[in-house]
Design an enzyme around this catalytic site. Structure first.
Site, short mmCIF file in Angstrom:
data_model
loop_
_atom_site.label_atom_id
_atom_site.label_comp_id
_atom_site.label_asym_id
_atom_site.label_seq_id
_atom_site.Cartn_x
_atom_site.Cartn_y
_atom_site.Cartn_z
N HIS A 98 9.45 53.14 166.76
CA HIS A 98 8.09 52.95 166.25
C HIS A 98 8.16 52.70 164.75
O HIS A 98 8.98 53.31 164.05
CB HIS A 98 7.22 54.18 166.56
N GLU A 167 4.69 45.52 168.63
CA GLU A 167 3.66 46.16 167.79
C GLU A 167 3.76 45.63 166.37
O GLU A 167 4.55 46.18 165.55
CB GLU A 167 3.90 47.68 167.72
#
Ligand code: PGA
Length: 241
Positions: A98, A167
């Protein structure tokens, strides 16, 4: 056809009691939602809430994921949590790479090692990749993603299921998303690079879920802020599954 995956990334937004309260209150609805949508729902709370939530939801089809793990098997790594421990408590998914983890030191090499650990403990990694706004504006998204995927090439070649979450950093928590045209191009390219499940994350909301879910090769979402409220999460899953 592969079932869609909707992963709720709670980050550090919910504390321990709020995490337990959410799952206790919405247990039945979560289970019903996963059956009616025929989708894989994954809740990713912070570490201390993993074990109690796994127990709470054990008779449901909701999976539980961690938000990161150690790149190492075991040993003197203060503050880290091993894939083995995650396996023992019953996690079946784990987010890695992430951008909020990459920002504090998770290099491509660390991410590759985390994936290796997870796969060897039969935990499905949700591997985040994505570019910053400058790279996007300069039209360099695909070469940037190519380099991030190169670092995890051996894992991509494995037959063990894993999920790639595209993302873009500039879409996380901002209310902005890439255009449908840009996402269509990126997901078409990703689907040429890998047969693994491909999902999108970054400001997914009940307002844009239906539009985004129509993008070909996109098999679900990684949802941050909109997953914190059960009604919003439910709407996204119902609109996009
Ligand atoms: P967001 O976060 O949905 O709040 O943009 C997504 C994520 O960081 O995984």
């Amino acid at each position: 056809m592969r079932s869609k995956l909707f992963a709720a990334n709670w980050k550090m937004a919910k504390d321990f009691s709020q995490s337990i309260e959410y799952c206790t209150k919405n247990k039945k609805q979560l289970d019903t939602l996963s059956h009616t949508s025929n989708a894989q729902l994954v809740i990713c709370p912070s570490f201390p809430a993993l074990f109690p939530i796994i127990n709470l939801l054990q008779k449901t089809s909701i999976a539980i994921g961690a938000q990161t793990c150690s790149p190492y098997e075991s040993g003197p790594f203060t503050g880290q949590v091993s894939a083995q421990s995650l396996k023992e408590v019953g996690c079946t998914f784990c987010i890695v790479g992430h951008s909020e983890q990459r920002a504090i030191g998770a290099s491509d090499q660390i991410v590759a090692q985390q994936i290796k650990q997870l796969l060897s403990h039969q935990i499905e990694p949700i591997i985040c990749i994505g570019e910053d706004h400058m790279v996007y504006e300069d039209g360099n998204t695909i070469p940037f993603l190519e380099a991030q995927l190169k670092a995890i090439e051996p894992a991509l070649k494995s037959n063990i299921p894993l999920t790639i979450a595209y993302e873009p950093l500039w879409a996380i928590g901002t209310g902005n998303t890439p255009s449908v045209t840009a996402l269509t191009t990126i997901f078409a390219w990703l689907s040429q690079k890998t047969n693994h499940r491909l999902i999108y994350g970054g400001s997914v909301s009940p307002e844009n879920a239906a539009t985004l879910s129509a993008i070909v090769h996109l098999d679900g979402f990684l949802i941050g802020s909109a997953s914190l409220d059960f009604q919003n999460f439910e709407k996204i899953v119902s609109l996009a599954s």
